[in-house]
Design a protein around this motif. Structure first.
Motif, PDB file in Angstrom:
ATOM      1  N   SER A  88       3.912 -11.182   2.208  1.00 28.80           N
ATOM      2  CA  SER A  88       2.827 -10.729   3.078  1.00 28.80           C
ATOM      3  C   SER A  88       2.887  -9.219   3.198  1.00 28.80           C
ATOM      4  O   SER A  88       3.687  -8.681   3.967  1.00 28.80           O
ATOM      5  N   GLY A  89       2.063  -8.553   2.439  1.00 35.76           N
ATOM      6  CA  GLY A  89       2.039  -7.102   2.443  1.00 35.76           C
ATOM      7  C   GLY A  89       1.080  -6.540   3.473  1.00 35.76           C
ATOM      8  O   GLY A  89       0.212  -7.251   3.990  1.00 35.76           O
ATOM      9  N   TYR A  90       1.222  -5.253   3.745  1.00 39.03           N
ATOM     10  CA  TYR A  90       0.298  -4.578   4.667  1.00 39.03           C
ATOM     11  C   TYR A  90      -1.104  -4.525   4.086  1.00 39.03           C
ATOM     12  O   TYR A  90      -2.083  -4.631   4.804  1.00 39.03           O
ATOM     13  N   SER A  91      -1.219  -4.361   2.767  1.00 38.44           N
ATOM     14  CA  SER A  91      -2.520  -4.227   2.120  1.00 38.44           C
ATOM     15  C   SER A  91      -2.960  -5.482   1.380  1.00 38.44           C
ATOM     16  O   SER A  91      -4.146  -5.779   1.320  1.00 38.44           O
ATOM     17  N   HIS A  92      -2.007  -6.178   0.769  1.00 38.88           N
ATOM     18  CA  HIS A  92      -2.315  -7.358  -0.039  1.00 38.88           C
ATOM     19  C   HIS A  92      -1.190  -8.373   0.117  1.00 38.88           C
ATOM     20  O   HIS A  92      -0.034  -7.998   0.262  1.00 38.88           O
ATOM     21  N   ASP A  93      -1.540  -9.635   0.030  1.00 43.72           N
ATOM     22  CA  ASP A  93      -0.532 -10.670  -0.118  1.00 43.72           C
ATOM     23  C   ASP A  93      -0.391 -10.936  -1.610  1.00 43.72           C
ATOM     24  O   ASP A  93      -1.397 -10.977  -2.330  1.00 43.72           O
ATOM     25  N   VAL A  94       0.836 -11.079  -2.077  1.00 47.07           N
ATOM     26  CA  VAL A  94       1.079 -11.345  -3.495  1.00 47.07           C
ATOM     27  C   VAL A  94       1.946 -12.589  -3.616  1.00 47.07           C
ATOM     28  O   VAL A  94       2.640 -12.973  -2.670  1.00 47.07           O
ATOM     29  N   THR A  95       1.906 -13.194  -4.781  1.00 44.67           N
ATOM     30  CA  THR A  95       2.632 -14.439  -4.995  1.00 44.67           C
ATOM     31  C   THR A  95       3.614 -14.285  -6.148  1.00 44.67           C
ATOM     32  O   THR A  95       3.295 -13.677  -7.172  1.00 44.67           O
ATOM     33  N   GLY A 126       0.808  -1.216   0.000  1.00 47.13           N
ATOM     34  CA  GLY A 126       0.000   0.000   0.000  1.00 47.13           C
ATOM     35  C   GLY A 126       0.837   1.260   0.000  1.00 47.13           C
ATOM     36  O   GLY A 126       0.426   2.287   0.556  1.00 47.13           O
ATOM     37  N   ALA A 127       2.015   1.195  -0.635  1.00 46.07           N
ATOM     38  CA  ALA A 127       2.886   2.382  -0.700  1.00 46.07           C
ATOM     39  C   ALA A 127       2.159   3.507  -1.428  1.00 46.07           C
ATOM     40  O   ALA A 127       1.251   3.274  -2.234  1.00 46.07           O
ATOM     41  N   LYS A 128       2.585   4.712  -1.134  1.00 44.63           N
ATOM     42  CA  LYS A 128       1.981   5.891  -1.770  1.00 44.63           C
ATOM     43  C   LYS A 128       3.068   6.704  -2.462  1.00 44.63           C
ATOM     44  O   LYS A 128       4.205   6.737  -2.021  1.00 44.63           O
ATOM     45  N   TRP A 129       2.686   7.333  -3.566  1.00 41.58           N
ATOM     46  CA  TRP A 129       3.598   8.220  -4.283  1.00 41.58           C
ATOM     47  C   TRP A 129       3.031   9.626  -4.219  1.00 41.58           C
ATOM     48  O   TRP A 129       1.836   9.830  -4.073  1.00 41.58           O
ATOM     49  N   LYS A 130       3.943  10.599  -4.283  1.00 34.90           N
ATOM     50  CA  LYS A 130       3.570  12.000  -4.139  1.00 34.90           C
ATOM     51  C   LYS A 130       3.636  12.672  -5.509  1.00 34.90           C
ATOM     52  O   LYS A 130       4.635  12.567  -6.217  1.00 34.90           O
ATOM     53  N   ASP A 131       2.544  13.385  -5.882  1.00 39.55           N
ATOM     54  CA  ASP A 131       2.549  14.098  -7.153  1.00 39.55           C
ATOM     55  C   ASP A 131       3.225  15.466  -6.995  1.00 39.55           C
ATOM     56  O   ASP A 131       3.686  15.822  -5.906  1.00 39.55           O
ATOM     57  N   ARG A 163      -0.647  12.712  -2.021  1.00 35.11           N
ATOM     58  CA  ARG A 163      -0.281  11.289  -2.026  1.00 35.11           C
ATOM     59  C   ARG A 163      -1.356  10.472  -2.747  1.00 35.11           C
ATOM     60  O   ARG A 163      -2.542  10.716  -2.591  1.00 35.11           O
ATOM     61  N   HIS A 164      -0.877   9.462  -3.496  1.00 31.73           N
ATOM     62  CA  HIS A 164      -1.753   8.548  -4.220  1.00 31.73           C
ATOM     63  C   HIS A 164      -1.299   7.124  -3.941  1.00 31.73           C
ATOM     64  O   HIS A 164      -0.098   6.850  -3.874  1.00 31.73           O
ATOM     65  N   ALA A 165      -2.256   6.218  -3.829  1.00 27.19           N
ATOM     66  CA  ALA A 165      -1.924   4.805  -3.606  1.00 27.19           C
ATOM     67  C   ALA A 165      -1.250   4.226  -4.845  1.00 27.19           C
ATOM     68  O   ALA A 165      -1.626   4.549  -5.978  1.00 27.19           O
ATOM     69  N   PHE A 166      -0.246   3.399  -4.637  1.00 27.65           N
ATOM     70  CA  PHE A 166       0.408   2.666  -5.722  1.00 27.65           C
ATOM     71  C   PHE A 166      -0.533   1.521  -6.087  1.00 27.65           C
ATOM     72  O   PHE A 166      -0.819   0.654  -5.268  1.00 27.65           O
ATOM     73  N   LYS A 167      -1.058   1.537  -7.310  1.00 28.75           N
ATOM     74  CA  LYS A 167      -2.089   0.588  -7.737  1.00 28.75           C
ATOM     75  C   LYS A 167      -1.516  -0.494  -8.643  1.00 28.75           C
ATOM     76  O   LYS A 167      -0.396  -0.377  -9.136  1.00 28.75           O
ATOM     77  N   LEU A 168      -2.341  -1.487  -8.897  1.00 28.60           N
ATOM     78  CA  LEU A 168      -1.962  -2.542  -9.846  1.00 28.60           C
ATOM     79  C   LEU A 168      -1.579  -1.939 -11.199  1.00 28.60           C
ATOM     80  O   LEU A 168      -0.638  -2.400 -11.843  1.00 28.60           O
ATOM     81  N   SER A 169      -2.291  -0.916 -11.626  1.00 30.37           N
ATOM     82  CA  SER A 169      -2.006  -0.289 -12.922  1.00 30.37           C
ATOM     83  C   SER A 169      -0.652   0.426 -12.937  1.00 30.37           C
ATOM     84  O   SER A 169      -0.133   0.733 -14.016  1.00 30.37           O
ATOM     85  N   ASP A 170      -0.052   0.668 -11.775  1.00 29.19           N
ATOM     86  CA  ASP A 170       1.274   1.295 -11.696  1.00 29.19           C
ATOM     87  C   ASP A 170       2.396   0.267 -11.870  1.00 29.19           C
ATOM     88  O   ASP A 170       3.559   0.636 -12.005  1.00 29.19           O
ATOM     89  N   ILE A 171       2.058  -1.015 -11.864  1.00 29.37           N
ATOM     90  CA  ILE A 171       3.059  -2.070 -12.053  1.00 29.37           C
ATOM     91  C   ILE A 171       3.277  -2.228 -13.554  1.00 29.37           C
ATOM     92  O   ILE A 171       2.566  -2.955 -14.239  1.00 29.37           O
ATOM     93  N   ASP A 172       4.283  -1.516 -14.063  1.00 29.68           N
ATOM     94  CA  ASP A 172       4.534  -1.500 -15.510  1.00 29.68           C
ATOM     95  C   ASP A 172       5.977  -1.847 -15.879  1.00 29.68           C
ATOM     96  O   ASP A 172       6.323  -1.857 -17.055  1.00 29.68           O
TER      97      ASP A 172
END
Length: 182
Positions: A150-157, A79-84, A89-98
């Motif tokens: 094991s993330g704070y917001s989501h678990d990923v594999t 659930g990291a956030k980036w600053k514009d 601050r904005h949440a780092f989303k799945l769509s940011d994984i590029d």
């Protein structure tokens, strides 16, 4: 601020991983500088100590790679956030994984480093940062080499096969390589 329930879960997972790994003889891992063939995120034995020898990812180093995609997946999971440019601050989303280590990834990495109380809050995913992240890896589980973060917001594999990490890219498992061509 930190999610205390998520933090407790992560600390418990780390303690279990350390305890479980105490009786296992672990083989050494080759660092990025020592690896032969394509440079990839790698590891052996219990996953909780796989990433502490990884190379740097930044806007200037391996900025376009599946290794960056792996790191971005960690940012999303926590659930990291980036600053514009306006400081919002904005949440780092799945769509940011590029797979591109741009300003958003750099800013979210600084946020992550700050929240993990790291000494270097520089926006570079290097040995200290990767080493802190791997404390929250568990596995491998099953014959597929499944590794859970094991993330704070989501678990990923992730997958780890023959010592090489794989990350999901458009529905396909790809090597977490430091070079697009790998």
């Amino acid at each position: 601020m930190r999610n205390t329930q998520g933090r407790s879960k992560r600390l418990l997972m780390a303690a279990v991983a350390v305890t479980a790994g105490a009786g296992i003889a672990l083989g050494g891992t080759a660092s990025l500088a020592q690896a032969t063939g394509p440079h990839v995120v790698d590891g052996k034995g219990a996953a909780y100590n796989d990433w502490g020898d990884e190379g740097d990812l930044s806007r200037w180093s391996h900025a376009d790679s599946n290794a960056t995609r792996l790191w971005q997946t960690v940012l999303y999971a926590d659930g990291a956030k980036w600053k514009d440019s306006d400081g919002k601050r904005h949440a780092f989303k799945l769509s940011d994984i590029d797979g591109r280590f741009g300003k958003r990834t750099e800013s979210a990495t600084k946020y992550w480093q700050h929240n993990e109380d790291l000494e270097d809050v520089d926006g570079i995913a290097g040995k200290e940062t990767f080493g802190a992240a791997d404390d929250f890896l568990d596995g491998p589980n099953g014959s597929g080499g499944w590794i859970t973060y094991s993330g704070y917001s989501h678990d990923v594999t992730f997958k780890r096969l023959d010592g090489t990490y794989y990350v999901k890219v458009y529905g396909q498992w790809k090597k977490a390589a430091y070079d697009w061509r790998s």
